[in-house]
Scaffold this active site. Structure first.
Site, PDB file in Angstrom:
ATOM      1  N   LYS A  50      -6.300   2.940   3.722  1.00 36.93           N
ATOM      2  CA  LYS A  50      -5.241   3.268   2.753  1.00 36.93           C
ATOM      3  C   LYS A  50      -4.362   2.039   2.532  1.00 36.93           C
ATOM      4  O   LYS A  50      -4.465   1.042   3.277  1.00 36.93           O
ATOM      5  CB  LYS A  50      -4.415   4.439   3.303  1.00 36.93           C
ATOM      6  CG  LYS A  50      -3.691   4.121   4.613  1.00 36.93           C
ATOM      7  CD  LYS A  50      -3.221   5.378   5.322  1.00 36.93           C
ATOM      8  CE  LYS A  50      -2.461   5.013   6.594  1.00 36.93           C
ATOM      9  NZ  LYS A  50      -2.185   6.183   7.444  1.00 36.93           N
ATOM     10  N   ARG A 147       4.399  16.658   9.596  1.00 34.18           N
ATOM     11  CA  ARG A 147       4.265  15.864   8.390  1.00 34.18           C
ATOM     12  C   ARG A 147       3.201  16.570   7.574  1.00 34.18           C
ATOM     13  O   ARG A 147       3.496  17.546   6.909  1.00 34.18           O
ATOM     14  CB  ARG A 147       3.907  14.410   8.749  1.00 34.18           C
ATOM     15  CG  ARG A 147       4.076  13.453   7.588  1.00 34.18           C
ATOM     16  CD  ARG A 147       3.768  12.009   7.967  1.00 34.18           C
ATOM     17  NE  ARG A 147       2.373  11.794   8.345  1.00 34.18           N
ATOM     18  CZ  ARG A 147       1.833  10.586   8.530  1.00 34.18           C
ATOM     19  NH1 ARG A 147       2.559   9.496   8.389  1.00 34.18           N
ATOM     20  NH2 ARG A 147       0.560  10.450   8.866  1.00 34.18           N
ATOM     21  N   TYR A 269      22.097 -19.217   1.535  1.00 32.75           N
ATOM     22  CA  TYR A 269      23.044 -18.226   1.022  1.00 32.75           C
ATOM     23  C   TYR A 269      23.929 -17.679   2.139  1.00 32.75           C
ATOM     24  O   TYR A 269      23.441 -17.402   3.242  1.00 32.75           O
ATOM     25  CB  TYR A 269      22.284 -17.044   0.417  1.00 32.75           C
ATOM     26  CG  TYR A 269      21.728 -17.289  -0.957  1.00 32.75           C
ATOM     27  CD1 TYR A 269      22.541 -17.704  -2.012  1.00 32.75           C
ATOM     28  CD2 TYR A 269      20.377 -17.078  -1.212  1.00 32.75           C
ATOM     29  CE1 TYR A 269      22.012 -17.901  -3.281  1.00 32.75           C
ATOM     30  CE2 TYR A 269      19.843 -17.273  -2.473  1.00 32.75           C
ATOM     31  CZ  TYR A 269      20.667 -17.686  -3.513  1.00 32.75           C
ATOM     32  OH  TYR A 269      20.145 -17.864  -4.756  1.00 32.75           O
ATOM     33  N   MET A 322      14.692 -15.348  -2.196  1.00 32.20           N
ATOM     34  CA  MET A 322      13.626 -14.651  -2.911  1.00 32.20           C
ATOM     35  C   MET A 322      12.317 -15.449  -2.887  1.00 32.20           C
ATOM     36  O   MET A 322      11.242 -14.902  -2.639  1.00 32.20           O
ATOM     37  CB  MET A 322      14.047 -14.401  -4.367  1.00 32.20           C
ATOM     38  CG  MET A 322      13.008 -13.609  -5.155  1.00 32.20           C
ATOM     39  SD  MET A 322      13.436 -13.433  -6.896  1.00 32.20           S
ATOM     40  CE  MET A 322      14.892 -12.414  -6.801  1.00 32.20           C
TER      41      MET A 322
HETATM   42  C1  LIG Z   1      -2.579   6.000   8.769  1.00 29.92           C
HETATM   43  C2  LIG Z   1      -3.311   7.047   9.505  1.00 29.92           C
HETATM   44  C3  LIG Z   1      -4.224   6.704  10.515  1.00 29.92           C
HETATM   45  C4  LIG Z   1      -4.372   5.291  11.033  1.00 29.92           C
HETATM   46  O1  LIG Z   1      -3.254   4.990  11.837  1.00 29.92           O
HETATM   47  P1  LIG Z   1      -3.086   3.585  12.584  1.00 29.92           P
HETATM   48  O2  LIG Z   1      -1.861   3.757  13.380  1.00 29.92           O
HETATM   49  O3  LIG Z   1      -2.914   2.563  11.504  1.00 29.92           O
HETATM   50  O4  LIG Z   1      -4.302   3.365  13.381  1.00 29.92           O
HETATM   51  C5  LIG Z   1      -4.989   7.720  11.072  1.00 29.92           C
HETATM   52  N1  LIG Z   1      -4.838   9.005  10.674  1.00 29.92           N
HETATM   53  C6  LIG Z   1      -3.936   9.378   9.737  1.00 29.92           C
HETATM   54  C7  LIG Z   1      -3.799  10.814   9.366  1.00 29.92           C
HETATM   55  C8  LIG Z   1      -3.130   8.413   9.126  1.00 29.92           C
HETATM   56  O5  LIG Z   1      -2.224   8.782   8.211  1.00 29.92           O
END
Ligand SMILES: *Cc1c(COP(=O)(O)O)cnc(C)c1O
Length: 383
Positions: A50, A147, A269, A322
């Protein structure tokens, strides 16, 4: 186009004109996947890609992982799944964000498996599947993170119907650990126990619980499939350990100029940092617009991150702007205009920079901007 110039945004920045250079080592990525697959021997090892492959670029990332032997991938969004499918025709692809309303046919058309996570999704998918019985999915049950995932009571009542798994085409049961990066946290054991209970309600369906950190919690957590993300990309998964993974991303910025400054003069800055000796400063052509985090800068009260050049570390001085970052090269012989300076990579762990910025390696990697010259090395096509 030279593949070295490819950049997933479609924008191409030639090295000669770029302020920053991002090198992605696909050989290290593949080695990291194999290392985790060995740790989880007995279970399958998927890859979480992802966030554009944690900022590394989705297509080259999945290409290298597939060549290493990975055949199951997790994306967050269906759009990422479609991109993945365009380069890997045979891979198993799960969409962690689940089923977008009304999009079941698009998932099935590209053989993307939604990770169903709420009763309305379950209902919609079951209805879709009555006319499309070949489509498959995963089910996410929450075991303590609140979640994504069906609540336990929801799962119990849905799974009381023994035909549910069949009617959803369930190929996988998942849950996600909230505290795996803290091995002693009591929630780990509680989630494990709850997951075993849920699993017993779905006999015969493969189960998956562990992210990167979960793999390191040991075989109890591996079940049938592990889902590493950050560790593949070289990030540290567990607090306080020596990171066993190989760094994948190296970020460098070019020196635009070197200048002298006198004691008691300030830098940058806000004049947050005053010099206490005659200093040589180098100005680098990267800043927070490139995802190099502003909070990693330094002040008189707080040291900032360090960089690496000419075989030596050098500290940041003052705030990150920046497009520009200033470092102190008083003790680095030979620093000159045009030199490439490592912001993170093999000599400066990405997690060290993240810590200075009050964040985590995940956020740094996924914030890398589009202005870099991006190059891929060590890939499956490399000789
Ligand atoms: C992002 C995610 C992972 C991978 O997690 P890492 O900590 O990057 O290894 C696995 N399962 C779910 C459901 C996730 O959202």
């Amino acid at each position: 186009m030279n593949p070295d110039d490819a950049n997933p945004t479609g924008m191409t920045v030639p090295q000669s004109l770029a302020g920053g250079r991002l090198t992605i080592d696909l050989g290290a990525l593949a080695a990291n996947w194999r290392y985790l697959a060995e740790l989880a021997a007995g279970a399958g090892t998927a890859a979480v890609v992802k966030g554009d492959g944690y900022g590394m670029g989705l297509e080259p990332t999945v290409g290298a992982l597939a060549a290493a032997g990975c055949d199951t991938f997790f994306v967050a969004l269906p759009e990422e799944g479609l991109r993945l499918r365009a380069v890997l025709r045979d891979a198993t692809v799960y969409v962690l964000d689940g089923l977008m309303e009304g999009a079941a046919a698009t998932y099935a058309g590209a053989d993307l498996r939604p990770v169903l996570s709420s009763p309305p999704e379950v209902k919609e998918w079951a209805a879709f599947r009555r006319a499309n019985p070949a489509a498959q999915a995963a089910l996410h049950v929450d075991t303590g993170m609140n979640r994504m995932g069906l609540g336990l009571a929801e799962a119990r009542s849905l799974l009381a119907d023994a035909s549910l798994a069949e009617s959803l085409g369930l190929a996988l049961l998942i849950s996600h650990l909230a505290c795996a990066d803290t091995p002693d946290h009591p929630l780990n054991g509680r989630q494990l126990a709850t997951f075993r209970e849920v699993r017993a309600m779905l006999p015969g369906i493969p189960a998956s619980l562990a992210n990167s950190a979960g793999i390191l919690l040991g075989p109890d957590y591996h079940f049938d499939l592990v889902r590493p993300g950050i560790a593949l990309y070289g990030g540290i998964a567990v607090d306080g350990i020596t990171n066993p993974m190989r760094p994948v991303a190296t970020l460098e910025a070019r020196i635009l100029q070197v200048r002298n400054a006198a004691p008691s003069e300030t830098v940058g800055y806000g004049a947050t940092e005053a010099l206490d000796r005659p200093s040589r400063l180098a100005i680098l052509a990267a800043g927070y617009a490139d995802g190099y985090p502003r909070h990693a800068g330094s002040s008189d009260d707080r040291p900032g991150a360090r960089v690496f050049l000419h075989d030596r570390p050098a500290p940041l001085v003052g705030r990150i702007s920046m497009d520009l970052t200033t470092i102190d090269v008083t003790e680095v012989a030979g620093a000159r205009r045009g030199d490439w300076v490592e912001l993170f990579g093999p000599n400066v762990p990405v997690d060290e920079v993240a810590e200075h910025a009050g964040t985590i390696g995940y956020e740094l990697l996924t914030s890398l901007g589009p202005r870099y010259h991006r190059r891929y090395v060590g890939g499956p096509d490399a000789t």
